[in-house]
Design an enzyme around this catalytic site. Structure first.
Site, mmCIF file in Angstrom:
data_model
loop_
_atom_site.group_PDB
_atom_site.id
_atom_site.type_symbol
_atom_site.label_atom_id
_atom_site.label_comp_id
_atom_site.label_asym_id
_atom_site.label_seq_id
_atom_site.Cartn_x
_atom_site.Cartn_y
_atom_site.Cartn_z
ATOM 1 N N LYS A 44 0.386 2.694 -9.048
ATOM 2 C CA LYS A 44 0.395 4.045 -9.437
ATOM 3 C C LYS A 44 1.326 4.062 -8.452
ATOM 4 C CE LYS A 44 -4.348 5.026 -9.983
ATOM 5 N NZ LYS A 44 -5.435 4.739 -9.504
ATOM 6 N N ASP A 101 7.396 1.843 -3.985
ATOM 7 C CA ASP A 101 7.702 2.446 -3.575
ATOM 8 C C ASP A 101 7.767 1.333 -2.490
ATOM 9 O OD1 ASP A 101 4.922 1.114 -3.750
ATOM 10 O OD2 ASP A 101 4.124 2.990 -4.009
ATOM 11 N N ASP A 104 5.967 -5.092 0.841
ATOM 12 C CA ASP A 104 5.409 -5.343 1.925
ATOM 13 C C ASP A 104 4.898 -6.635 2.109
ATOM 14 O OD1 ASP A 104 3.576 -5.889 4.278
ATOM 15 O OD2 ASP A 104 2.498 -4.200 3.698
ATOM 16 N N LYS A 132 9.025 -3.001 4.328
ATOM 17 C CA LYS A 132 8.342 -3.321 5.868
ATOM 18 C C LYS A 132 8.788 -4.805 5.552
ATOM 19 C CE LYS A 132 4.589 -2.047 5.926
ATOM 20 N NZ LYS A 132 2.952 -1.916 6.394
ATOM 21 N N PHE A 153 1.099 1.284 8.436
ATOM 22 C CA PHE A 153 -0.222 1.757 7.145
ATOM 23 C C PHE A 153 0.593 2.631 7.299
ATOM 24 C CE2 PHE A 153 -2.973 3.037 5.001
ATOM 25 C CZ PHE A 153 -3.434 2.110 4.169
ATOM 26 N N VAL A 154 2.061 2.945 6.004
ATOM 27 C CA VAL A 154 2.238 4.850 5.136
ATOM 28 C C VAL A 154 1.245 5.543 4.592
ATOM 29 C CG1 VAL A 154 4.232 4.750 7.007
ATOM 30 C CG2 VAL A 154 4.161 3.375 4.560
ATOM 31 N N ASP A 160 -0.850 5.330 -0.450
ATOM 32 C CA ASP A 160 -2.635 5.853 -0.216
ATOM 33 C C ASP A 160 -3.076 5.103 0.398
ATOM 34 O OD1 ASP A 160 -4.726 4.019 -2.117
ATOM 35 O OD2 ASP A 160 -2.479 3.276 -2.504
#
Length: 192
Positions: A44, A101, A104, A132, A153-154, A160
């Site tokens: 999402k 988005d 990682d 990242k 952690f964003v 989310d």
């Protein structure tokens, strides 16, 4: 805003996001103007970025979505990759641009890229708002990177924590007291 009270600091503000999207749009439009690619959003988290991103692209494209996860609600990554929703169109001989988005660990993204290649995609590249690299478990470098961030952690702008904070118009770091006790120990964002 109520949610702002739970944010310790902004990492990428609204103005930065707009600037990043314009720059990425120019780069991608130059490279894909004659390819009629399928832009694949990984749900999402991709929704805010992808929605704004496609508005600055100057070429014909098709949109597709996949819901692929190895991340299940906290900040801890899981190794198993599950396809909850698959693409509704064939990818054989098509150029694919995955719109993300954040990249990682690379686990989920690696699985999706390999799947699309197995299905006969002509090319598979990634455009990500945030990268990242310090979180990588699988070596990978996206073709288009909006902004590299440190190992934080964003949340916000699609990202989310326990399905919350996706609607923030910027990307920020949560205050420590917002995390569950278990999650305070962990630092991974997700497996994408």
């Amino acid at each position: 805003m109520v949610l702002d009270k739970e944010i310790e600091k902004k990492v990428v503000d609204q103005a930065d996001i707009k600037t990043i999207i314009k720059r990425l749009g120019k780069e991608v439009s130059k490279d894909y103007y004659d390819k009629y690619p399928i832009l694949v959003g990984l749900l999402k988290g991709c929704m805010p970025f992808m929605g704004d991103f496609i508005k600055v692209l100057d070429f014909h494209l098709e949109l597709g979505f996949m819901d692929v996860s190895s991340y299940h609600g906290g900040v801890q990554s899981h190794i198993d990759v599950r396809i909850e929703k698959d693409l509704s169109m064939p990818v054989r001989d098509r150029h694919i641009l995955i719109v993300e988005d954040i990249v990682d660990s690379g686990r989920t993204l690696h699985a999706v890229i390999e799947l699309l290649k197995q299905r006969g995609a002509k090319s598979v590249q990634v455009c990500t708002l945030l990268d990242k690299p310090s979180g990588r478990k699988i070596p990978y470098s996206p073709a288009y990177i909006g902004k590299e961030i440190p190992n934080l952690f964003v949340v916000g702008y699609g990202l989310d924590y326990q399905e919350r904070f996706r609607n923030l118009p910027y990307v920020g770091v949560l205050k420590p007291e917002v995390y569950s006790e278990e999650d305070r120990i962990l630092t991974n964002q997700s497996d994408t």
